[in-house]
Design a protein around this motif. Structure first.
Motif, PDB file in Angstrom:
ATOM      1  N   GLU A   1      65.483  66.167  25.255  1.00  0.00           N
ATOM      2  CA  GLU A   1      66.403  67.320  25.749  1.00  0.00           C
ATOM      3  C   GLU A   1      65.195  68.483  24.936  1.00  0.00           C
TER       4      GLU A   1
ATOM      5  N   ARG B   1      72.839  58.005  32.122  1.00  0.00           N
ATOM      6  CA  ARG B   1      73.346  59.398  33.392  1.00  0.00           C
ATOM      7  C   ARG B   1      72.920  60.578  31.435  1.00  0.00           C
ATOM      8  N   LYS B   2      73.371  59.873  30.495  1.00  0.00           N
ATOM      9  CA  LYS B   2      72.907  61.254  29.950  1.00  0.00           C
ATOM     10  C   LYS B   2      71.323  61.575  29.399  1.00  0.00           C
TER      11      LYS B   2
ATOM     12  N   LYS C   1      69.764  63.057  32.308  1.00  0.00           N
ATOM     13  CA  LYS C   1      70.192  64.804  32.812  1.00  0.00           C
ATOM     14  C   LYS C   1      71.160  65.099  34.035  1.00  0.00           C
TER      15      LYS C   1
ATOM     16  N   TYR D   1      75.093  65.190  34.791  1.00  0.00           N
ATOM     17  CA  TYR D   1      76.944  65.776  34.248  1.00  0.00           C
ATOM     18  C   TYR D   1      77.839  65.580  35.369  1.00  0.00           C
TER      19      TYR D   1
ATOM     20  N   ASN E   1      81.716  60.650  26.733  1.00  0.00           N
ATOM     21  CA  ASN E   1      80.876  59.107  26.136  1.00  0.00           C
ATOM     22  C   ASN E   1      80.905  58.087  26.674  1.00  0.00           C
TER      23      ASN E   1
ATOM     24  N   ASN F   1      78.051  58.966  30.350  1.00  0.00           N
ATOM     25  CA  ASN F   1      77.484  59.444  29.269  1.00  0.00           C
ATOM     26  C   ASN F   1      76.588  58.027  29.409  1.00  0.00           C
TER      27      ASN F   1
END
Ligand code: SGN
Ligand code: CA
Length: 535
Positions: free
Chosen positions: A216, A258-259, A262, A264, A275, A278
């Motif tokens: 990130e 998915r996290k 990115k 969301y 959680n 993600n």
């Protein structure tokens, strides 16, 4: 002004009117004992540092990190003993393999025993001001440092935004104003400028979370890399002849969540639901951000999203390193400071179709390492010898004029820094990885690498050997183990493994090795305790 600073100022004044001046005194101390600045990133692969002139160097230059190599020596073949975070950091601190420092796994391997000998402790005893700032990831609070401020949330990984720090082992704080890279850079310069006793030489370990997963970057780097990046040569590896490689969970195509990418949730979720949302993908669950995106196009989209964010995080680290070098220059400290840039290990940037590390293959086994110290090292030099992370502690101690303690397993390479001496590196590198199955289902293995060959034994739930000829197969795609014509080299490498296992006291039975993988000891800093401390 602190009491001891006032005292020093008075002494200075007295001496200035006497025979000696205080700045002369300071000079003597600095001449015999250099300052040491140890800069470490997390998961920064050699290919993502332009000084190495690797496949990404033109696309993603790192001009500031490269300044260290330009001003000193670039090591091209530095390796780690166990390619994950905590174990590599413990090896760096102690100069020992993980089975000796007793820190050999991140997951359920317990905490670092801070009562043991480390190189910062030895420097501290020898008159150094010591500090560690940033990522630590060893569980227990740092010992051997006059100042420490380390990230403790997310299992000790820290987070890119709102990281939680533990200062001097007691105060817990959330830093909300800066991105984690900028925060670490800020705190490091602040300590150098205002936090230390300037009459003593310093040793500062200044360690970024970036470019670790989930990649990130700070908003200012989002605009980088508008164009798509090329794929590495073996992006579509089929893992033929390499069983352990075929069963990992670190494929860009199949194991990114998915996290990472990115994506969301559209609706508000509870923390537990979030959680699960993600983490979806970690174990191969199929998902796509859009039904029309499938197959090779989906894999490429995941790769582009990943590699761009990774390199944007690297750009943040490069900027921070530049600020630090500018600070040292402005304060006339570049010449008497040993500056190291390294990473806890390497990383896959799409090679073998992967992200993450752990395997003894070159991309994660190799560590970047460059060192400048103008009083000794000729600028712009290169060192191709085989070096190990357990050699860092003996080398830094040696540069401070301190002998390597008998029980450290590493060897100083200080004599390889001088251009006048033709010093030899190691003839072979021994490696041992234990953590399984979390996080990426990488089978425990040990192995040896020489100048040309690599032999690996995956032993935990299989009995598989791999042999590579690095001169003819630099991407390690062709397992030569058991092929006609390689009997002699295989036997020689097996013999060398045995010798190194005896030398490093790793001559355990396979049963004992498996027991280390199976060991379960929880960490000190649970998320629950951290949350209580910051409320
Ligand atoms: C986290 C990551 C893993 C990574 C380990 C170890 N998952 O658990 O992908 O391999 O750290 O990394 S994450 O979803 O939490 O990002 S290490 O650098 O600390 O060894
Ligand atoms: Ca790491």
């Amino acid at each position: 002004m602190k009491a001891n600073t006032i005292f020093t100022a008075i002494i200075c004044l007295v001496l200035t009117f006497g025979m000696n001046s205080c700045s002369d005194n300071k000079q003597t101390v600095e001449e015999t004992k250099p300052n040491i600045l140890f800069i470490m990133a997390d998961d920064h692969a050699v290919a993502a540092i332009s000084a190495y002139k690797d496949w990404l160097s033109e696309i993603a230059p790192t001009p500031n990190i490269d300044r260290i190599a330009k001003n000193g020596m670039l090591m091209t073949r530095t390796f780690n003993t166990n390619s994950i975070c905590g174990p590599s950091r413990a090896a760096i601190l102690t100069g020992k393999y993980g089975h000796e420092s007793r820190f050999f796994k991140n997951e359920k391997g317990g905490d670092f025993d801070g009562s043991q000998q480390t190189f910062p402790k030895i420097l501290q005893k020898n008159g150094y001001q010591t500090a560690v700032i940033g990522k630590w990831h060893l569980g227990t609070a740092p010992t051997g440092f006059d100042y420490s401020k380390v990230m403790i949330n997310w299992g000790g990984q820290g987070t890119y935004f709102n990281p939680v720090f533990l200062e001097n082992g007691k105060d817990t704080m959330v830093e909300k104003t800066r991105h984690s890279t900028a925060q670490v850079a800020h705190d490091a310069i602040k300590w150098l400028d205002q936090g230390r006793d300037k009459t003593k030489p310093f040793m500062l370990m200044y360690q970024f979370k970036a470019p670790h997963r989930p990649w990130e970057p700070a908003p200012e780097f989002q605009k980088l890399f508008q164009e798509d990046l090329p794929h590495p040569a073996n992006f579509n590896d089929d893992y033929k002849g390499r069983k352990a490689a075929s069963k990992q969970w670190m494929e860009i195509e199949n194991h990114m969540n998915r996290k990472d990418l990115k994506v969301y949730p559209k609706e508000k979720l509870t923390p537990r639901e979030l959680n699960t949302y993600n983490a979806f993908g970690n174990k191969g669950q199929f998902w796509t951000p859009h039904d029309s995106l499938q197959g090779a196009a989906l894999k490429n989209w995941k790769y582009q999203t990943y590699i761009k964010d990774y390199l944007r995080c690297v750009a943040g680290v490069d900027k921070a390193v530049g600020q630090m070098l500018d600070y040292l220059k402005a304060n006339d400290m570049l010449d008497n400071t040993v500056i190291v840039y390294t990473s806890d290990q390497g990383f896959y940037l799409g090679e073998h179709g992967w992200f993450d590390k752990r395997f003894m293959y070159e991309e994660s086994f190799r560590m970047p390492f460059m060192i400048s110290y103008p009083e000794m090292i000729k600028p712009g030099t290169t060192n191709d010898n085989l070096l190990l992370n357990i050699d860092f502690a003996p080398t830094l101690l040696d540069l401070a004029g301190i002998e390597t303690p008998k029980d450290m397993q590493g060897t100083s390479f200080k004599n390889q820094l001088s251009p006048n001496i033709e010093a030899q590196g190691r003839d072979a590198i021994y490696y041992h990885y234990y953590e399984f199955p979390k996080w990426h289902n990488v089978e425990p293995h040990y192995g040896v690498r020489t100048d040309r060959y690599k032999l690996i034994h995956f032993y935990y739930s299989m009995d598989e050997w791999e042999l590579f000829d690095l001169d003819n197969d630099k991407h390690e795609m062709n397992n030569l183990y058991g092929k006609p014509g390689y009997e002699e080299i295989t036997a020689a490498l097996k013999k060398r493994i045995k010798e190194l296992q005896v030398e490093f006291k790793d001559d355990m039975s396979l049963e004992e090795m498996r027991a280390m993988t199976d060991m379960v000891v929880e960490r000190v800093y649970s998320e629950e305790n951290i949350n209580k401390a910051i409320k």
